[in-house]
Structures are given as structure tokens and as C-alpha cells.
Design an enzyme around this catalytic site. Structure first.
Site, short mmCIF file in Angstrom:
data_model
loop_
_atom_site.label_atom_id
_atom_site.label_comp_id
_atom_site.label_asym_id
_atom_site.label_seq_id
_atom_site.Cartn_x
_atom_site.Cartn_y
_atom_site.Cartn_z
N SER A 330 2.02 -2.80 6.32
CA SER A 330 2.94 -1.85 6.94
C SER A 330 3.62 -0.99 5.88
O SER A 330 3.77 0.23 6.05
CB SER A 330 4.00 -2.61 7.75
OG SER A 330 4.99 -1.73 8.25
N TRP A 333 1.09 1.45 4.47
CA TRP A 333 0.80 2.47 5.48
C TRP A 333 1.88 3.55 5.47
O TRP A 333 1.59 4.74 5.65
CB TRP A 333 0.73 1.83 6.86
CG TRP A 333 0.51 2.80 7.99
CD1 TRP A 333 -0.68 3.23 8.49
CD2 TRP A 333 1.52 3.46 8.78
NE1 TRP A 333 -0.48 4.12 9.52
CE2 TRP A 333 0.87 4.28 9.71
CE3 TRP A 333 2.91 3.43 8.76
CZ2 TRP A 333 1.55 5.06 10.63
CZ3 TRP A 333 3.61 4.22 9.67
CH2 TRP A 333 2.93 5.02 10.60
N HIS A 334 3.12 3.15 5.25
CA HIS A 334 4.22 4.10 5.35
C HIS A 334 4.22 5.14 4.23
O HIS A 334 4.65 6.28 4.46
CB HIS A 334 5.56 3.36 5.36
CG HIS A 334 5.99 2.92 6.73
ND1 HIS A 334 5.59 1.73 7.29
CD2 HIS A 334 6.78 3.52 7.65
CE1 HIS A 334 6.12 1.62 8.49
NE2 HIS A 334 6.84 2.69 8.74
N GLY A 335 3.82 4.80 3.06
CA GLY A 335 3.87 5.81 2.01
C GLY A 335 3.16 5.41 0.75
O GLY A 335 3.02 4.23 0.44
N PHE A 486 4.09 10.62 7.00
CA PHE A 486 3.21 9.46 7.12
C PHE A 486 2.00 9.78 7.99
O PHE A 486 1.12 8.95 8.10
CB PHE A 486 3.99 8.28 7.73
CG PHE A 486 5.25 7.95 6.97
CD1 PHE A 486 5.27 7.95 5.59
CD2 PHE A 486 6.42 7.69 7.65
CE1 PHE A 486 6.42 7.66 4.90
CE2 PHE A 486 7.58 7.40 6.97
CZ PHE A 486 7.59 7.38 5.59
#
Length: 486
Positions: A330, A333-335, A486
Site C-alpha cells: 500500500s 502504491w501510494h508514491g 497516485f
């Protein structure tokens, strides 16, 4: 074009009246009307997405075409080895060549260069000037959910390219979610839509609430947050604490506001999007918080990462690793920054610590009831502790760099001296007040079912006043949605 801009209102009104009034007056054949409607929505979605940069359209079309082809091949292929390689082709293409290149190439390269530069005296790999397409992580995960589900034989392959392309690019949720899966959205493309079936009151409530969260609350505190995060070394520990709380709350208001407007927009066109947030700041545990926060991403990670790794059907140690790794993914995935990697890993650590606590001190229901007088103080303590954990983690989410994040955290715990202005306290107090007032009202309406229905005539009569109030309360300069990156 963002949801809170005037341009979007013009665009959406054009789409709405074309869908519900122009097409029905032209076409008498329902099948032909539905086909033209899907084409129109697809073109509108690409126009919406390409309004940022026309080149983005080619990228989403490439991802769509690849997964459409893979889906057809998966449905017609009986050899499991070939099906496995088809799925692998989809995963590598989307995660490595599309998402990986555009979002993570420079992150990986700069990390490698940071290690090799002192040794070899130069960069090992070139840093490229790459424009990050808005919402690339969202439509990539959506498209992947389709090929994975077809591979698992949980859904049939979609033979109509227009319908599949519309699923990937449907404009209300294209740029920042909610993340929808093919199993929940594709059937809606086959369901006849009627104007009289639309819940106008619910849809408008969603959109207006989302607008209030984003354009009024989030945008109003953005300058305060940006000022403190830009120079954490120059601000007092109290200011840093305020920024930690406001930064986490701003992400919630910004993203849940977008999600609400997306849900409202889709509902007005006859489509249902999943709920993305459910009063997260009422949670009293780490697991409870993440069940209420960015629910569609967490559901995606559960279905396509956590469960395939074994989920809860493994040893206690492996289960804890699965939980940590899911939160780590997670964060990635965000940055494409080490701050996001650390943020996801830290959330995973807190998740695991909670699991260990539950094993050591199991909740033995029935053995002893918590005294009534102690329930509220206990809930308050757990809620404050849980929110504090999130706010401290949010420092890494909102900080401009790894160095700034650590300066921020260090400044809090060393009680750093520095600048703090009265407006910072003011922003903190009124935003906290709005947040928890909204959560408490939402709790009694949605979780306790104690809300009372307002007469429709009165509600619609109030809309012009509400529009005027929202317009007056909206800051002059709009701030882009945080999750667009994102």
C-alpha cells in the site's frame, strides 16, 4: 479539470443532459441507444482525462487494449501453462512497463545513483524527464483486477471492447478512485438505465458533501499545512503537532471529498460506485481504522495480495508477515518516495503489534462486561491513541522529503522551539471541530439509523442557498487533489 472547478460543472451538465434527454429523444431502439450511450460516455471519459495532457489518452488506451486482448485469450485458452503466461504478460506490462516506468523509474534510478555515485564518481543510470499521468495507479489496478478475475474464472471475459474500455476509463472515478473491479462494474453496463430510478437526493448530497470537504475545508487549511511542512526546522513543536494532525485530516477531507463527488456524479448517470470511506476517525484500533479508510484499495489488496499469499490460512508468524507486506505494498502504491515506503511499512508494523496484543490479551467476551461509566473514557482513550498513531505516520505521507519528515518528527519529540502563529491554532481547532462533528452526526445517521428524512420540497428549496453558501466559503484558489499524484 477537477471536480470542484466550474469547468467540471459545465462538462458534467453537458454529459448529463445528453445522456438523459438528447439520446432518448433521438433513438427509439433501446439497444442502439445503449450502444451509442456507451460510446458517448467513453469519448467523454477520454476527453476528461486528456484535458490534463492529451498524451495520457494513448497510455490508458494501451493498457486497455492489452488487458482486453489478454482477457479474450484467457477465456479461449484451456492450457493452464499458457493461461499463466498470459496473466504474467498482463502483470509485467502493467506493473513494469506502464506503472513501473512512469511512476517508479526515476525513484529507482535516483536510489541506485545515490549508492553508486560516491563509489564511481558519477550516475550509473540517467534520470529522465517523465510526466506522471494522473491516476495511473488507479486505472492500472482496475484493469489488472479484470485479467486476474478472468484468469481465476470468477468472471467471463468481456467481448465488447467499448464496454471494457468504458469500465477502465469511466470518468467519475478514473483519476482518483474509488477503485472498482470488473465484477462489480461490468454488470452495470448491461443493466437498462432509467432517469426515474436515479436517487437524485442521495446523489446531490454526496456531491455537495464532497465539495464541502474538498473545496472548503481541505483547501482552506492547505496554506497553513504547506507553510509548516515546507520548513519544519523553523517551527515550534506545537506547530509541528498541528501540522501532523492537519496533514492527516487534509488527506482524508481531500480524498474522501473526491470519492463522494465521484459517487454522486456516477449516481446521476445511473451507475453505482463503492463506498471508499466510512467515518475512519471513529476507529479505536489500527485494523478498524484501515477497514474504514480507502476501503476500495484495501479490498483490492486483500483480494489480490493478502489472500493469494495465504491470508489467515497460514501460521501465526506468516499471517503477520502477510499483513505487514500488504501494508508495505500500500505504501509503495501510494508514491515513488522513501517516505511512502516507510509510511506503508510503519502502518504494517502497527498492524502486527495490534495482532500480537490481541494474542497476548484476547478479548474474552461474556466473562466481564465493561462498566457503563467506563465505556466512554475507554473509547476516547483508544480513539485518541489510534488517531495519534495515524497522524504521526501522516507526517511521512505529507512531507516533501525524507529529511523533512525526520526533522518534523524530531522537532515534536524534542519539543523544538520556533515559530507558531495564532492562525495555526485557529485552523486546527475549527477543522477538528468540523471533523468530529461530522463523524458523530454520520455515526447516528448511518450506523445507528437515527436520521430523519427531510421533506423533498424543503430539501430542494434549500439547494440554492447551500450552493450560494458553498460558493462564498470556497477559497479563491483551488488546490489540486492530493491523490492525483497516485
Amino acid at each position: 479539470m477537477i471536480f470542484s472547478d466550474f469547468e467540471y460543472f459545465v462538462f458534467f451538465l453537458f454529459v448529463f443532459f445528453t445522456v438523459w434527454y438528447v439520446f432518448p429523444s433521438i433513438f427509439s431502439n433501446h439497444t442502439k441507444e445503449t450502444r451509442i450511450l456507451h460510446v458517448f460516455l467513453l469519448v467523454s471519459s477520454y476527453f476528461f482525462y486528456m484535458s490534463w495532457d492529451y498524451r495520457f489518452g494513448a497510455l490508458i488506451l494501451l493498457s486497455t487494449a492489452i488487458d482486453y486482448y489478454v482477457g479474450l485469450r484467457l477465456a479461449s485458452e484451456s492450457r493452464e501453462k499458457v493461461r499463466y503466461y498470459l496473466l504474467l504478460f498482463s502483470l509485467i506490462t502493467n506493473l513494469v512497463f506502464i506503472l513501473g516506468f512512469f511512476k517508479y523509474y526515476n525513484f529507482v534510478v535516483t536510489s541506485i545513483n545515490a549508492v553508486t555515485n560516491p563509489v564511481f564518481g558519477g550516475d550509473a543510470m540517467p534520470v529522465l524527464n517523465i510526466i506522471l499521468p494522473a491516476g495511473i495507479s488507479f486505472f492500472t489496478f482496475q484493469s489488472l483486477s479484470y485479467t486476474i478475475d478472468v484468469y481465476r474464472k470468477e468472471i467471463p471475459a468481456e467481448k465488447d471492447f467499448i464496454r471494457f474500455a468504458l469500465f477502465v476509463s469511466f470518468f467519475p472515478q478514473l483519476v482518483a478512485g474509488p477503485i472498482v473491479t470488473a465484477r462489480t462494474f461490468m454488470p452495470q453496463l448491461y443493466t437498462p438505465k432509467k432517469l426515474e430510478d436515479i436517487e437524485f437526493r442521495v446523489a446531490i448530497r454526496f456531491f455537495m458533501l464532497g465539495y464541502f470537504k474538498k473545496a472548503v475545508l481541505s483547501d482552506m487549511v492547505a496554506p497553513t499545512i504547506d507553510t509548516i511542512y515546507a520548513d519544519p526546522a523553523g517551527h515550534h513543536a506545537y506547530a509541528l503537532l498541528i501540522a501532523a494532525a492537519l496533514g492527516g485530516i487534509q488527506v482524508y477531507l481531500d480524498f474522501s471529498g473526491y470519492s463522494d463527488m465521484a459517487i454522486g456524479s456516477a449516481m446521476l448517470l445511473g451507475y453505482k460506485l463503492p463506498t471508499n470511506f466510512n467515518l475512519p476517525f471513529l476507529a479505536t484500533s489500527v485494523s478498524g481504522f484501515w477497514r474504514r479508510w480507502h476501503m476500495t484499495l484495501n479490498s483490492w489488496l486483500r483480494d489480490y495480495i493478502y489472500i493469494p499469499m495465504g491470508g489467515s490460512r497460514v501460521t501465526s508468524v506468516r499471517r503477520k508477515f502477510n499483513l505487514w507486506f500488504t501494508m508495505f505494498v500500500s505504501g509503495v502504491w501510494h508514491g515513488a518516495q522513501w517516505t511512502f515506503v516507510f509510511w506503508g511499512s510503519l502502518n504494517g508494523v502497527f498492524y502486527v503489534l495490534e495482532e500480537i496484543w490481541k494474542e497476548w490479551f484476547p478479548d474474552k467476551k461474556g466473562e466481564s462486561e465493561t462498566k457503563n461509566w467506563f465505556r466512554v473514557p475507554l473509547w476516547l482513550f483508544q480513539n485518541i491513541l489510534n488517531s495519534s498513531i495515524f497522524f504521526l505516520g501522516a507526517v511521512f505521507f505529507r512531507s516533501l522529503s525524507w529529511e523533512n519528515a525526520w526533522i518534523h518528527i524530531q522537532g515534536i519529540f524534542t519539543f523544538q522551539a520556533g515559530q507558531i502563529r495564532p492562525y495555526m491554532w485557529k485552523d486546527f481547532l475549527w477543522i477538528i471541530g468540523f471533523l468530529y462533528l461530522g463523524h458523530i452526526i454520520g455515526y447516528f445517521i448511518f450506523e445507528k439509523g437515527k436520521g430523519k428524512q427531510i421533506p423533498a420540497s424543503l430539501e430542494f428549496a434549500l439547494y440554492p442557498i447551500l450552493f450560494l453558501v458553498l460558493n462564498l466559503a470556497t477559497p479563491e484558489n483551488s488546490v489540486p487533489f492530493i491523490y492525483f499524484q497516485f
